[in-house]
Motif scaffolding. Structure first.
Motif, mmCIF file in Angstrom:
data_model
loop_
_atom_site.group_PDB
_atom_site.id
_atom_site.type_symbol
_atom_site.label_atom_id
_atom_site.label_comp_id
_atom_site.label_asym_id
_atom_site.label_seq_id
_atom_site.Cartn_x
_atom_site.Cartn_y
_atom_site.Cartn_z
ATOM 1 N N ALA A 1 86.420 57.349 51.572
ATOM 2 C CA ALA A 1 87.807 56.901 51.438
ATOM 3 C C ALA A 1 88.699 57.545 52.494
ATOM 4 O O ALA A 1 89.475 56.861 53.179
ATOM 5 C CB ALA A 1 88.324 57.227 50.036
ATOM 6 N N ILE A 2 88.565 58.849 52.658
ATOM 7 C CA ILE A 2 89.430 59.576 53.592
ATOM 8 C C ILE A 2 89.055 59.273 55.035
ATOM 9 O O ILE A 2 89.932 59.055 55.892
ATOM 10 C CB ILE A 2 89.375 61.080 53.296
ATOM 11 N N GLU A 3 87.757 59.238 55.336
ATOM 12 C CA GLU A 3 87.346 59.006 56.724
ATOM 13 C C GLU A 3 87.574 57.559 57.158
ATOM 14 O O GLU A 3 87.917 57.312 58.318
ATOM 15 C CB GLU A 3 85.881 59.407 56.922
ATOM 16 N N ILE A 4 87.398 56.608 56.253
ATOM 17 C CA ILE A 4 87.716 55.219 56.599
ATOM 18 C C ILE A 4 89.208 55.097 56.901
ATOM 19 O O ILE A 4 89.616 54.429 57.869
ATOM 20 C CB ILE A 4 87.309 54.264 55.456
ATOM 21 N N ALA A 5 90.038 55.746 56.088
ATOM 22 C CA ALA A 5 91.485 55.720 56.325
ATOM 23 C C ALA A 5 91.834 56.421 57.634
ATOM 24 O O ALA A 5 92.671 55.938 58.409
ATOM 25 C CB ALA A 5 92.216 56.376 55.162
ATOM 26 N N ARG A 6 91.203 57.539 57.914
ATOM 27 C CA ARG A 6 91.450 58.252 59.173
ATOM 28 C C ARG A 6 91.075 57.385 60.372
ATOM 29 O O ARG A 6 91.776 57.383 61.390
ATOM 30 C CB ARG A 6 90.643 59.558 59.204
ATOM 31 N N LYS B 1 85.055 53.897 40.059
ATOM 32 C CA LYS B 1 85.082 52.469 40.368
ATOM 33 C C LYS B 1 83.928 52.068 41.279
ATOM 34 O O LYS B 1 83.527 50.900 41.308
ATOM 35 C CB LYS B 1 86.404 52.094 41.045
ATOM 36 N N PHE B 2 83.418 53.038 42.038
ATOM 37 C CA PHE B 2 82.384 52.716 43.029
ATOM 38 C C PHE B 2 80.992 53.121 42.575
ATOM 39 O O PHE B 2 80.049 53.076 43.365
ATOM 40 C CB PHE B 2 82.747 53.373 44.365
ATOM 41 N N ASP B 3 80.876 53.501 41.302
ATOM 42 C CA ASP B 3 79.563 53.751 40.730
ATOM 43 C C ASP B 3 78.804 52.431 40.678
ATOM 44 O O ASP B 3 79.251 51.466 40.054
ATOM 45 C CB ASP B 3 79.721 54.327 39.322
ATOM 46 N N GLY B 4 77.670 52.356 41.364
ATOM 47 C CA GLY B 4 76.898 51.123 41.429
ATOM 48 C C GLY B 4 77.260 50.245 42.609
ATOM 49 O O GLY B 4 76.543 49.292 42.918
ATOM 50 N N ILE B 5 78.366 50.562 43.282
ATOM 51 C CA ILE B 5 78.776 49.806 44.473
ATOM 52 C C ILE B 5 78.401 50.576 45.737
ATOM 53 O O ILE B 5 77.838 50.024 46.680
ATOM 54 C CB ILE B 5 80.291 49.538 44.453
ATOM 55 N N VAL B 6 78.718 51.872 45.749
ATOM 56 C CA VAL B 6 78.333 52.762 46.845
ATOM 57 C C VAL B 6 77.188 53.628 46.347
ATOM 58 O O VAL B 6 77.321 54.332 45.346
ATOM 59 C CB VAL B 6 79.515 53.647 47.288
ATOM 60 N N LYS C 1 82.458 50.924 61.109
ATOM 61 C CA LYS C 1 82.267 50.444 59.742
ATOM 62 C C LYS C 1 81.256 51.371 59.094
ATOM 63 O O LYS C 1 80.102 51.414 59.502
ATOM 64 C CB LYS C 1 81.776 48.998 59.739
ATOM 65 N N LEU C 2 81.685 52.108 58.072
ATOM 66 C CA LEU C 2 80.828 53.121 57.471
ATOM 67 C C LEU C 2 80.017 52.602 56.294
ATOM 68 O O LEU C 2 78.951 53.135 55.990
ATOM 69 C CB LEU C 2 81.678 54.318 57.015
ATOM 70 N N THR C 3 80.531 51.586 55.599
ATOM 71 C CA THR C 3 79.818 51.009 54.458
ATOM 72 C C THR C 3 79.989 49.492 54.484
ATOM 73 O O THR C 3 80.757 48.952 55.290
ATOM 74 C CB THR C 3 80.366 51.534 53.113
ATOM 75 N N LYS C 4 79.325 48.814 53.567
ATOM 76 C CA LYS C 4 79.476 47.364 53.449
ATOM 77 C C LYS C 4 80.767 46.995 52.730
ATOM 78 O O LYS C 4 81.162 45.827 52.729
ATOM 79 C CB LYS C 4 78.284 46.776 52.695
ATOM 80 N N VAL C 5 81.408 47.991 52.118
ATOM 81 C CA VAL C 5 82.622 47.713 51.331
ATOM 82 C C VAL C 5 83.806 48.540 51.836
ATOM 83 O O VAL C 5 84.642 48.992 51.063
ATOM 84 C CB VAL C 5 82.376 47.972 49.826
#
Length: 219
Positions: free
Chosen positions: A144-149, A107-112, A63-67
């Motif tokens: 995005a790419i590494e979570i998918a990988r 979309k992830f400005d302020g989220i990540v 798990k790389l992030t909280k989202v």
């Protein structure tokens, strides 16, 4: 911190070469070579930690992030057919690609945190961070790419490759011991293999600590 064989190769002599792969816009750091190298070293530190992590534990469970769920869902909704095992730089860097990636990233400005911070990304996920296999990408694009990988099993090639090499080394050590010292040495070899297993488990714990620490600064 003990590094894997692959990470040692990564670190030794490749920091400068990877720096050439960086392509930050000029306005990000001007022409100051010290600042450019600082960016390169920070990005390289992140790359080293991440590669050590996927070498030490099964990437499928990372798990790389909280989202992570949100990032993966949005990514595959917007890039259903994007091949991620071997990336085509044009799918990331061309003008048409940038137009498609921009709204996703925003979309992830302020989220990540620091979603657009520069990060090193491997083109071929079965290989390490070399100059030829590395491009510079915003952090959210990296995630995005590494979570998918990880979720789709592509990064497992790194983990299984390292694990297979460790098992071969342990096996070869056992064969030599048996032929030269007989049954008594087999017990010692088993003890050595157990010690390797314990060290690998310690590396996994270290990697988790490092990646969590990195999340606060470089990830």
């Amino acid at each position: 911190m003990e590094a894997t064989g692959g990470t040692e190769e990564l670190v030794s002599g490749e920091l400068v070469s990877v720096a050439h792969a960086l392509s930050l816009p000029a306005e990000s750091y001007g022409n100051d070579p010290d600042i450019e190298m600082a960016w390169a070293m920070r990005a390289m530190q992140h790359a080293e930690i991440y590669y050590k992590l996927i070498s030490s534990v099964d990437p499928q469970f990372l798990k790389l992030t909280k989202v992570d769920d949100q990032i993966y869902s949005e990514f595959r909704e917007n890039f259903k057919n994007l091949r991620i095992d071997i990336l085509d730089p044009e799918e990331l860097k061309s003008e048409s690609a940038k137009e498609k990636w921009r709204p996703f990233c925003l979309k992830f400005d302020g989220i990540v945190e620091d979603f657009n911070y520069g990060t090193l990304l491997r083109l071929n996920c079965s290989q390490g961070y070399t100059e030829e296999n590395t491009i510079f990408a915003p952090r959210i694009q990296f995630f995005a790419i590494e979570i998918a990988r990880n979720r789709e099993g592509y990064n497992k090639a790194v983990y299984t490759g390292i694990k297979d090499n460790e098992e071969k080394e342990a096996s070869n050590g056992g064969d030599k011991g048996a032929s030269s010292r007989g049954e008594e040495e087999k017990g010692a070899n088993r003890g050595g293999e157990k010690e390797k297993t314990n060290k690998r488990e310690e590396k996994e714990k270290e990697a988790y600590k490092e990646i969590n620490k990195s999340s606060e600064t470089t990830m």
